[in-house]
Design a protein around this motif. Sequence first.
Motif, mmCIF file in Angstrom:
data_model
loop_
_atom_site.group_PDB
_atom_site.id
_atom_site.type_symbol
_atom_site.label_atom_id
_atom_site.label_comp_id
_atom_site.label_asym_id
_atom_site.label_seq_id
_atom_site.Cartn_x
_atom_site.Cartn_y
_atom_site.Cartn_z
ATOM 1 N N ASP A 124 -8.804 59.121 30.429
ATOM 2 C CA ASP A 124 -9.429 60.291 29.799
ATOM 3 C C ASP A 124 -9.116 61.560 30.592
ATOM 4 O O ASP A 124 -9.283 61.585 31.815
ATOM 5 C CB ASP A 124 -10.947 60.112 29.723
ATOM 6 C CG ASP A 124 -11.349 58.931 28.861
ATOM 7 O OD1 ASP A 124 -10.625 58.651 27.892
ATOM 8 O OD2 ASP A 124 -12.355 58.272 29.167
ATOM 9 N N ARG A 125 -8.709 62.619 29.906
ATOM 10 C CA ARG A 125 -8.475 63.900 30.536
ATOM 11 C C ARG A 125 -8.979 65.025 29.637
ATOM 12 O O ARG A 125 -8.291 65.442 28.718
ATOM 13 C CB ARG A 125 -6.984 64.128 30.811
ATOM 14 C CG ARG A 125 -6.423 63.392 31.986
ATOM 15 C CD ARG A 125 -7.074 63.785 33.306
ATOM 16 N NE ARG A 125 -6.479 63.037 34.396
ATOM 17 C CZ ARG A 125 -6.848 61.816 34.743
ATOM 18 N NH1 ARG A 125 -7.838 61.208 34.097
ATOM 19 N NH2 ARG A 125 -6.252 61.190 35.745
ATOM 20 N N PRO A 126 -10.196 65.531 29.887
ATOM 21 C CA PRO A 126 -10.674 66.668 29.096
ATOM 22 C C PRO A 126 -9.838 67.897 29.405
ATOM 23 O O PRO A 126 -9.448 68.144 30.551
ATOM 24 C CB PRO A 126 -12.122 66.836 29.576
ATOM 25 C CG PRO A 126 -12.134 66.239 30.955
ATOM 26 C CD PRO A 126 -11.155 65.111 30.912
ATOM 27 N N ASP A 127 -9.545 68.678 28.364
ATOM 28 C CA ASP A 127 -8.773 69.900 28.598
ATOM 29 C C ASP A 127 -9.715 71.029 29.013
ATOM 30 O O ASP A 127 -10.941 70.875 29.063
ATOM 31 C CB ASP A 127 -7.964 70.282 27.361
ATOM 32 C CG ASP A 127 -8.825 70.463 26.110
ATOM 33 O OD1 ASP A 127 -10.054 70.704 26.252
ATOM 34 O OD2 ASP A 127 -8.282 70.371 25.005
ATOM 35 N N ALA A 128 -9.114 72.191 29.298
ATOM 36 C CA ALA A 128 -9.895 73.323 29.804
ATOM 37 C C ALA A 128 -10.962 73.763 28.815
ATOM 38 O O ALA A 128 -12.095 74.076 29.201
ATOM 39 C CB ALA A 128 -8.966 74.488 30.135
ATOM 40 N N ALA A 129 -10.617 73.779 27.532
ATOM 41 C CA ALA A 129 -11.573 74.232 26.521
ATOM 42 C C ALA A 129 -12.793 73.325 26.471
ATOM 43 O O ALA A 129 -13.934 73.792 26.355
ATOM 44 C CB ALA A 129 -10.890 74.292 25.153
#
Length: 522
Positions: free
Chosen positions: A396-401
């Motif tokens: 899992d890698r949440p983006d900046a937004a």
Amino acid sequence: MRGACALAGVTVLIVVGAGAPGAFPVASADADGGRPDLSRYYTQKIKWSACEGATGDVAEATGHAKDVRCGKVTVPLDYGQPTKGTADLAMIKMRSSASGKPRGSLLLNFGGPGGPGVSALAGSQKEFGYLSKGYDVVSFDPRGVGESAPVSCGDAADATEEPGAGEKGSDDPAALLAQLREVAAECAAKSGPVLRHIGTVNVSRDMDVMRQALGDKKLNYLGFSYGTRLGAVYAAQFPKKVGRMVLDGVDTLTEPVAEQSLATAEGRQTALDNFLAWCTGNAGCVFGTDARAARQGMVQLIRDMDEMPLQAADGGEFTGQDVVGVLSQALYSRQAWPALSQALGGLLADGDPRALIRMSGGLGNGPVGMSWRAEDVPADNMTAALMAVNCADDPDRPDAARIEKEVGTLRKEFEEASPVFGKSMLMPVLLCFGRPAGTDYIRADVRDVKTPKMLLVGTRGDPATPYRWTEETAERLGSQAVVLDNKGDGHTGYLGSTCVRDKVDGFLLYGEKPTAGTCAAE
């Protein structure tokens, strides 16, 4: 002190972190379509000699220097391209005390990720000496850890604490994201090529190289906490090479980093509440006799010390988060509660943190203390390795937004889960930002293993690995996983429960068939 103790709340078992993936569940093919040639690694022999440096000093101090030997194995950084660089992994062996020939080696992993096994075994020979009746007891520093190509984040380590209320970046998600990018860049710059190849899938493959170098046809293994994740991955990768395997303090194989961290915050809060109930029930408790008031007092103590840290003569500070770091470690063992009560008494009654600081030096992130390290191992190595491994293991890698949108909600959720530990457990959730997504092998493929029966130990009052993870992991691994339900307190069961110890020793040493059962609280 800040810099020495401030990150202790982050450097604890199995929970969250940041780094870089690059692990390969199976070796990729060479350009000509063949399998990579790993023969140079699988034909090596370990040259054992007297332990030197910090490990040798620990062995000497414990009176067992003659019984331990140190060595190393060489592994490829990338199992898909085994000629593109190597790493030397530090190992330690406590020689068997058996009168005849030992039945082989028993490999131990004490937890982490980021926990060094060499210094841990050097300092805990008494605790694991009984196992030497049948085995050479062996441990190691995993790649990126301790004396095995250690990773580091350098000065960025001080940035892994979330800003407090009113501090720069506390209400500015953009500033927080910039901070996270800086940490990622500094970790990559300071760690070298091993960082791209860190993670449990590769460490599991390293363990198979160790098994062969030790001369064992099967891997006999005892893993604590994070070490249970490592054992489960090995069982999935090398099912035909599994011998007698015990997983104690069982980690999750499925929950994302955020859920792991939240569960740990909740577990530590429960353990703290239990400690305060015990303390207020005994004469002389610095918090008085009211457990509810004691819980409120602990929260206020930490807030006050974050706002006005204690100042040392050398200019250092001892903050509320430093107190949290000591609590995080001390609550792993009920045996540490009397000393913790006395140390908190010194802090509250006299403003003297020295006893707490001494505790932070003698406690580790596993079932035994792991405070010794060689001079050339970076001071932040355990923290940096924990971050690196957990991110390498998590796809899992949440983006900046998404981070900008959700960080406020996450703060609230973690504070509600634990007013004491929530803050220290949130920042590691964010630290994978800016790093490549990790492997999905563990979550997707570690299941239904075709191995001999293995024993899983779960402790009901475990502050780091909730008991439900034992049940969930057992179900995932399949019918070969047998659960021992330990109804005691503390992190892991082997060193805290005579019942657990007897059953584990019976299986590992004497081949007693592991069966589902219960150990009463002691």
